[in-house]
Design an enzyme around this catalytic site. Structure first.
Site, PDB file in Angstrom:
ATOM      1  N   GLU A 263       9.883   6.785  -3.039  1.00 44.51           N
ATOM      2  CA  GLU A 263       9.156   6.453  -4.276  1.00 44.51           C
ATOM      3  C   GLU A 263       9.179   7.592  -5.291  1.00 44.51           C
ATOM      4  O   GLU A 263       8.782   8.723  -4.974  1.00 44.51           O
ATOM      5  CB  GLU A 263       7.700   6.093  -3.924  1.00 44.51           C
ATOM      6  CG  GLU A 263       6.905   5.615  -5.127  1.00 44.51           C
ATOM      7  CD  GLU A 263       5.492   5.143  -4.750  1.00 44.51           C
ATOM      8  OE1 GLU A 263       5.273   4.658  -3.618  1.00 44.51           O
ATOM      9  OE2 GLU A 263       4.607   5.253  -5.621  1.00 44.51           O
TER      10      GLU A 263
ATOM     11  N   LYS B 241      -3.667   4.249  -0.092  1.00 43.79           N
ATOM     12  CA  LYS B 241      -2.196   4.151  -0.081  1.00 43.79           C
ATOM     13  C   LYS B 241      -1.621   5.348  -0.844  1.00 43.79           C
ATOM     14  O   LYS B 241      -0.630   5.954  -0.431  1.00 43.79           O
ATOM     15  CB  LYS B 241      -1.758   2.827  -0.716  1.00 43.79           C
ATOM     16  CG  LYS B 241      -0.278   2.529  -0.630  1.00 43.79           C
ATOM     17  CD  LYS B 241       0.541   3.137  -1.754  1.00 43.79           C
ATOM     18  CE  LYS B 241       1.999   2.777  -1.636  1.00 43.79           C
ATOM     19  NZ  LYS B 241       2.844   3.471  -2.624  1.00 43.79           N
TER      20      LYS B 241
ATOM     21  N   ASP C 122       5.279  10.575  14.221  1.00 41.22           N
ATOM     22  CA  ASP C 122       5.079   9.126  14.287  1.00 41.22           C
ATOM     23  C   ASP C 122       4.142   8.709  13.146  1.00 41.22           C
ATOM     24  O   ASP C 122       2.923   8.820  13.257  1.00 41.22           O
ATOM     25  CB  ASP C 122       4.469   8.801  15.658  1.00 41.22           C
ATOM     26  CG  ASP C 122       4.230   7.324  15.863  1.00 41.22           C
ATOM     27  OD1 ASP C 122       4.260   6.559  14.881  1.00 41.22           O
ATOM     28  OD2 ASP C 122       4.000   6.935  17.032  1.00 41.22           O
TER      29      ASP C 122
ATOM     30  N   HIS D 104       5.618   7.582 -14.450  1.00 42.20           N
ATOM     31  CA  HIS D 104       6.582   6.816 -13.662  1.00 42.20           C
ATOM     32  C   HIS D 104       7.829   6.527 -14.484  1.00 42.20           C
ATOM     33  O   HIS D 104       8.940   6.711 -14.027  1.00 42.20           O
ATOM     34  CB  HIS D 104       5.971   5.456 -13.271  1.00 42.20           C
ATOM     35  CG  HIS D 104       5.337   5.462 -11.931  1.00 42.20           C
ATOM     36  ND1 HIS D 104       6.038   5.746 -10.790  1.00 42.20           N
ATOM     37  CD2 HIS D 104       4.078   5.200 -11.531  1.00 42.20           C
ATOM     38  CE1 HIS D 104       5.218   5.674  -9.758  1.00 42.20           C
ATOM     39  NE2 HIS D 104       4.022   5.350 -10.178  1.00 42.20           N
TER      40      HIS D 104
HETATM   41  C1  MEV Z   1       1.192   4.155  -6.022  1.00 44.57           C
HETATM   42  O1  MEV Z   1       2.180   4.346  -5.027  1.00 44.57           O
HETATM   43  C2  MEV Z   1      -0.105   4.810  -5.615  1.00 44.57           C
HETATM   44  C3  MEV Z   1      -1.281   4.569  -6.549  1.00 44.57           C
HETATM   45  O2  MEV Z   1      -1.472   3.172  -6.739  1.00 44.57           O
HETATM   46  C4  MEV Z   1      -2.492   5.201  -5.886  1.00 44.57           C
HETATM   47  C5  MEV Z   1      -3.804   4.892  -6.572  1.00 44.57           C
HETATM   48  O3  MEV Z   1      -3.908   3.842  -7.234  1.00 44.57           O
HETATM   49  O4  MEV Z   1      -4.734   5.694  -6.389  1.00 44.57           O
HETATM   50  C6  MEV Z   1      -1.040   5.164  -7.900  1.00 44.57           C
END
Ligand code: MEV
Length: 429
Positions: A82, A269, A285, A383
């Protein structure tokens, strides 16, 4: 200790970056060849690692820069597909190093083995009998894996719980015995499973019940690692936003995640965006780490944030993270995959505890990177800037042309390879 602050790394060619790493970290030619060989993991090794192998699968390996953790400099290898993740981690690490760096801790490193016992005629007596035989059971577990005892580890404790005592179904009633094992610098899955299987017959003999499952628990809450950073607001100012605004935006974002599982999953995430790439790059792992981290985020009964952001009396932004971190620096793929070995060398990691401390610090940085962007310009700006560079490269741009083409793609609001090819042709004329 070489500084992890490497200005201009971003604009170097891959070869220049490799040379700098080799010089900075005294890497041998053999270690470097692991980085330059394609594939780095030989087919032969891969074929011996899993079944039905048809090839190997590559990921970009980037360097997270600027990290200072417990006063030590870390240049952190991150394997991830990513865009923006490595840049964002490095950006936040640069801010945090100006504030004195991260403080991290990994107090205890015990892994848990579970043994499930069913069909006891009296669960309370069976539990007590197991506890009475604690030493016998712990010694038997150690005898099943003597090398860990030689290395200074081994079984440290044992406990027993009764589950679903009052359930109508005998399928639900069970004893669960935990053994707590110091696995030293290994993640220890094989060790724990070997020990649990070895003592199962003794457990059956003591309890008169039947043992079914004998397996490691990935809920490694006796192997917690934590990290903290304290950032004066002026270091957070960006664009039109004051540092105080950014700080408050980050705290509001945290409170959102802390109160709403829909947001917490995305928030977390983003934390795993920083954690997984190191876990992968070091041959650990990542499914185990993921599973443990998410379970820990729900330890208070509702799934919440893996981090905590607040302000202290001086008005600083304070970030904290604590997660189970079942990683190792020996065993598993950590010494089989050539790039895992290289990653550990670059970080100069000397223990599993130290690796765990680096990993949670990067997770905390990654979280702040996301929240800072989300609470200010939004993440798309950054991004798109990075994405446009990849598109420019895919369209044939190289060297200083990359930034020129990337900017044109953004200005013309057409970030696609076809357009990049057109612009590259125009640039060359
Ligand atoms: C994207 O990979 C991760 C985000 O969505 C994390 C977040 O929203 O805190 C930018």
């Amino acid at each position: 200790m070489k500084s992890s602050r490497i200005p201009g790394f971003y604009n170097m060619s891959v070869d220049q970056r490799r040379k700098l790493l080799k010089d900075n970290y005294d890497l041998t030619d053999e270690q470097m060849s692991n980085l330059t060989d394609n594939p780095s993991l030989s087919l032969d090794k891969a074929d011996n690692m899993i079944e039905n192998v048809i090839g190997t699968f590559e990921l970009p390996l980037g360097m997270g820069l600027n990290f200072v953790i417990n006063g030590n400099e870390y240049t952190v290898p991150m394997a991830i597909e990513e865009a923006s993740v490595v840049a964002s981690a490095s950006h936040i690490a640069k801010i945090v190093r100006s504030a004195g760096g991260f403080e991290a801790e990994s107090r205890e490193r015990l892994m848990i083995g579970q043994i499930q016992v069913v069909g006891c005629s009296n669960f309370h007596e069976a539990k007590q009998d197991l506890l009475d035989q604690k030493d016998t059971l712990m010694n038997a577990a150690n005898d099943a894996y003597p090398s860990i005892v030689k290395r200074g580890g081994g079984t440290r404790d044992l406990d027993v719980r009764i589950l679903n005592e009052d359930a109508n179904s005998t399928y639900s009633q069970m004893l669960v015995m935990h053994i707590y094992v110091d696995t030293c610098d290994a993640m220890g899955a094989n060790m724990i499973n070997t020990m649990a299987e070895a003592i199962a017959p003794i457990v059956e003999e003591i309890t008169g019940g039947k043992v079914y499952l004998r397996i490691l628990s990935n809920y490694a809450d006796r192997s917690l690692a934590s990290a903290k950073c304290v950032i004066p607001p002026h270091l957070l100012a960006t664009g039109d936003f004051t540092g105080e605004e950014v700080r408050d935006g980050v705290i509001h974002a945290y409170e959102f995640a802390a109160s709403d599982p829909y947001r917490a999953v995305t928030h977390n995430k983003g934390i795993m965006n920083g954690i997984d790439p190191i876990v992968i790059a070091t041959g650990n792992d990542w499914r185990a780490v993921e599973a443990g981290a998410h379970a820990y985020a729900a330890k208070d009964g509702q799934y919440g944030s893996m981090t905590r952001w607040s302000r202290d009396e001086a008005g600083n932004l304070v970030g904290e993270i604590e997660l189970p971190m079942s990683v190792g620096i020996v065993g598993g793929a950590t010494r089989v995959h050539p790039l895992a070995e290289l990653s550990l060398s670059i970080m100069n990691i000397e223990s599993a505890a130290e690796l765990a401390e680096v990993i949670v610090s990067v997770g905390l940085a990654q979280n702040l990177g996301a929240l800072k962007a989300l609470a200010t310009d939004g993440i798309q700006k950054g991004h798109m800037a990075l994405h446009s560079r990849s598109v420019a490269i895919a369209g044939g741009a190289s060297g200083e042309m990359i930034d020129v083409i990337a900017k044109k793609l953004i200005d013309q609001k057409e970030i696609r390879v076809g357009k990049a090819k057109e612009l590259v042709e125009q640039y060359k004329q």
